[in-house]
Design an enzyme around this catalytic site. Sequence first.
Site, PDB file in Angstrom:
ATOM      1  N   TRP A 112     -69.538 108.134  -8.476  1.00 57.95           N
ATOM      2  CA  TRP A 112     -68.174 108.670  -8.510  1.00 57.95           C
ATOM      3  C   TRP A 112     -68.104 109.983  -7.740  1.00 57.95           C
ATOM      4  O   TRP A 112     -67.172 110.225  -6.978  1.00 57.95           O
ATOM      5  CB  TRP A 112     -67.679 108.860  -9.939  1.00 57.95           C
ATOM      6  CG  TRP A 112     -67.480 107.565 -10.671  1.00 57.95           C
ATOM      7  CD1 TRP A 112     -68.136 107.163 -11.805  1.00 57.95           C
ATOM      8  CD2 TRP A 112     -66.603 106.488 -10.324  1.00 57.95           C
ATOM      9  NE1 TRP A 112     -67.702 105.913 -12.173  1.00 57.95           N
ATOM     10  CE2 TRP A 112     -66.769 105.480 -11.289  1.00 57.95           C
ATOM     11  CE3 TRP A 112     -65.686 106.282  -9.291  1.00 57.95           C
ATOM     12  CZ2 TRP A 112     -66.051 104.270 -11.253  1.00 57.95           C
ATOM     13  CZ3 TRP A 112     -64.975 105.085  -9.245  1.00 57.95           C
ATOM     14  CH2 TRP A 112     -65.165 104.102 -10.217  1.00 57.95           C
ATOM     15  N   ASP A 132     -64.219 116.514 -12.449  1.00 56.94           N
ATOM     16  CA  ASP A 132     -63.815 115.165 -12.819  1.00 56.94           C
ATOM     17  C   ASP A 132     -64.377 114.947 -14.224  1.00 56.94           C
ATOM     18  O   ASP A 132     -65.587 114.856 -14.403  1.00 56.94           O
ATOM     19  CB  ASP A 132     -64.411 114.166 -11.816  1.00 56.94           C
ATOM     20  CG  ASP A 132     -64.213 112.699 -12.238  1.00 56.94           C
ATOM     21  OD1 ASP A 132     -63.658 112.447 -13.320  1.00 56.94           O
ATOM     22  OD2 ASP A 132     -64.640 111.814 -11.463  1.00 56.94           O
ATOM     23  N   LYS A 152     -61.208 106.011 -20.188  1.00 55.49           N
ATOM     24  CA  LYS A 152     -62.542 106.094 -20.787  1.00 55.49           C
ATOM     25  C   LYS A 152     -62.469 106.688 -22.191  1.00 55.49           C
ATOM     26  O   LYS A 152     -63.156 106.260 -23.082  1.00 55.49           O
ATOM     27  CB  LYS A 152     -63.471 106.936 -19.918  1.00 55.49           C
ATOM     28  CG  LYS A 152     -63.490 106.559 -18.445  1.00 55.49           C
ATOM     29  CD  LYS A 152     -64.427 105.405 -18.142  1.00 55.49           C
ATOM     30  CE  LYS A 152     -64.214 104.812 -16.752  1.00 55.49           C
ATOM     31  NZ  LYS A 152     -64.310 105.731 -15.640  1.00 55.49           N
TER      32      LYS A 152
HETATM   33  C1  LIG Z   1     -64.185 105.585 -14.068  1.00 60.16           C
HETATM   34  C2  LIG Z   1     -64.421 106.850 -13.361  1.00 60.16           C
HETATM   35  C3  LIG Z   1     -63.698 107.200 -12.205  1.00 60.16           C
HETATM   36  C4  LIG Z   1     -62.679 106.268 -11.586  1.00 60.16           C
HETATM   37  O1  LIG Z   1     -61.534 106.266 -12.331  1.00 60.16           O
HETATM   38  P1  LIG Z   1     -60.249 105.393 -11.899  1.00 60.16           P
HETATM   39  O2  LIG Z   1     -59.223 105.912 -12.842  1.00 60.16           O
HETATM   40  O3  LIG Z   1     -60.618 103.962 -12.134  1.00 60.16           O
HETATM   41  O4  LIG Z   1     -59.945 105.672 -10.495  1.00 60.16           O
HETATM   42  C5  LIG Z   1     -63.941 108.422 -11.629  1.00 60.16           C
HETATM   43  N1  LIG Z   1     -64.835 109.268 -12.136  1.00 60.16           N
HETATM   44  C6  LIG Z   1     -65.560 108.971 -13.234  1.00 60.16           C
HETATM   45  C7  LIG Z   1     -66.548 109.958 -13.762  1.00 60.16           C
HETATM   46  C8  LIG Z   1     -65.374 107.759 -13.881  1.00 60.16           C
HETATM   47  O5  LIG Z   1     -66.082 107.455 -14.980  1.00 60.16           O
END
Ligand SMILES: *Cc1c(COP(=O)(O)O)cnc(C)c1O
Length: 360
Positions: free
Chosen positions: A99, A166, A190
């Site tokens: 990511w 993030d 998540k």
């Molecule tokens: C799942 C995830 C993403 C991607 O998220 P989307 O909402 O599907 O674009 C980005 N960063 C992390 C750490 C993730 O776990």
Amino acid sequence: MKKHNFNAGPCVLPREAVESAIEAIRDFDGTGIGLLEISHRTPGWERVMAETEQLWRDLLGIPDNYAVLFLGGGASTQFFELPANIMKSKAAYLQTGVWAKKAVKEAKFYGDVEVVASSEDKNYTYIPKGYKIPTDVDYFHITTNNTIYGTEIHTDMDSPVTLVADMSSDIMSRPVDVKKYGVIYGGAQKNVGPAGVTFVIVRKDLLGSSGRKLQTMVDYSTHIGAEARDNSMFNTPPVFPIFVMHETLKWVKNLGGLEAMYKINKKKADLLYGEIDRNPLFVGTAAKEDRSLMNVCFVMAPGKEALEAEFMDFAKSQGMVGIKGHRSVGGFRASIYNACPIESVEALVKCMQEFEQKHK
Ligand SMILES: *Cc1c(COP(=O)(O)O)cnc(C)c1O
């Protein structure tokens, strides 16, 4: 049989949130009309928006000089929207997983990117340490929890430049010192709701700081202020995921907030890592000091690899769902986000113990 949901995302939600979402789809707020069929300009909905923002502010202690936005597009959209908004010419990134690497790729559309450290050499099984954050950059970007590899940055670090995180997969799992960050963003699916809504917490002095002309929807400023009715309502917001997020955060608040949530998460993670370390059939894949409280990755112990498929079948037969590891790590990954009950972790541990007995 009772199912135990360890999916990595979208993932398990609190039952209370699911039940009230079902009711709201039938009849929103006693209006006799369903949530998916009302106008987002009705007072009932505006109240949900305002309350959702307030829950974010209360739970995380977000100071007044930050805006809280609920947008579409997922965290993946923030990979470019963030640099578009706050990168003048150069940014630094800590590459702790796929990511993070994707975020680096998108930032390069807007300027120079310095990857200050990467753990790609060991398949992202640890968090790099001892690197120096450059001071000639507009911001430093980290990924606090690496969903695929099960590593996590457990503390809010000090940074000489604007810190951006993030937090897709560990937001609301522990208290966060928000004022150490310039921007925090992530997808909801998540740990705070279903797919479809993205949260962005941005310190207001950073708005417009890239100096770049931006498309209306890309500009964070569009989603703040009068035109957006002060709360992410410039255009139609993703009402359903926001509603479920509202209910999920009410559940977190009722449990006692993030201090209480963290204690529960720690207890669940200790239980599962304890079994991985004790059980001679399994080993954890992440460096111990960097182990994630959210995603627990493990494989069969050396010499026991041949048992992997058998354990997977056994675990499935006992009601475990979603424990297959990501293809880039292999083995198993149990995602034990906020809403994963401790009973599910206990059931998985029992499964591992019974499997050990079978192979004594
Ligand atoms: C799942 C995830 C993403 C991607 O998220 P989307 O909402 O599907 O674009 C980005 N960063 C992390 C750490 C993730 O776990």
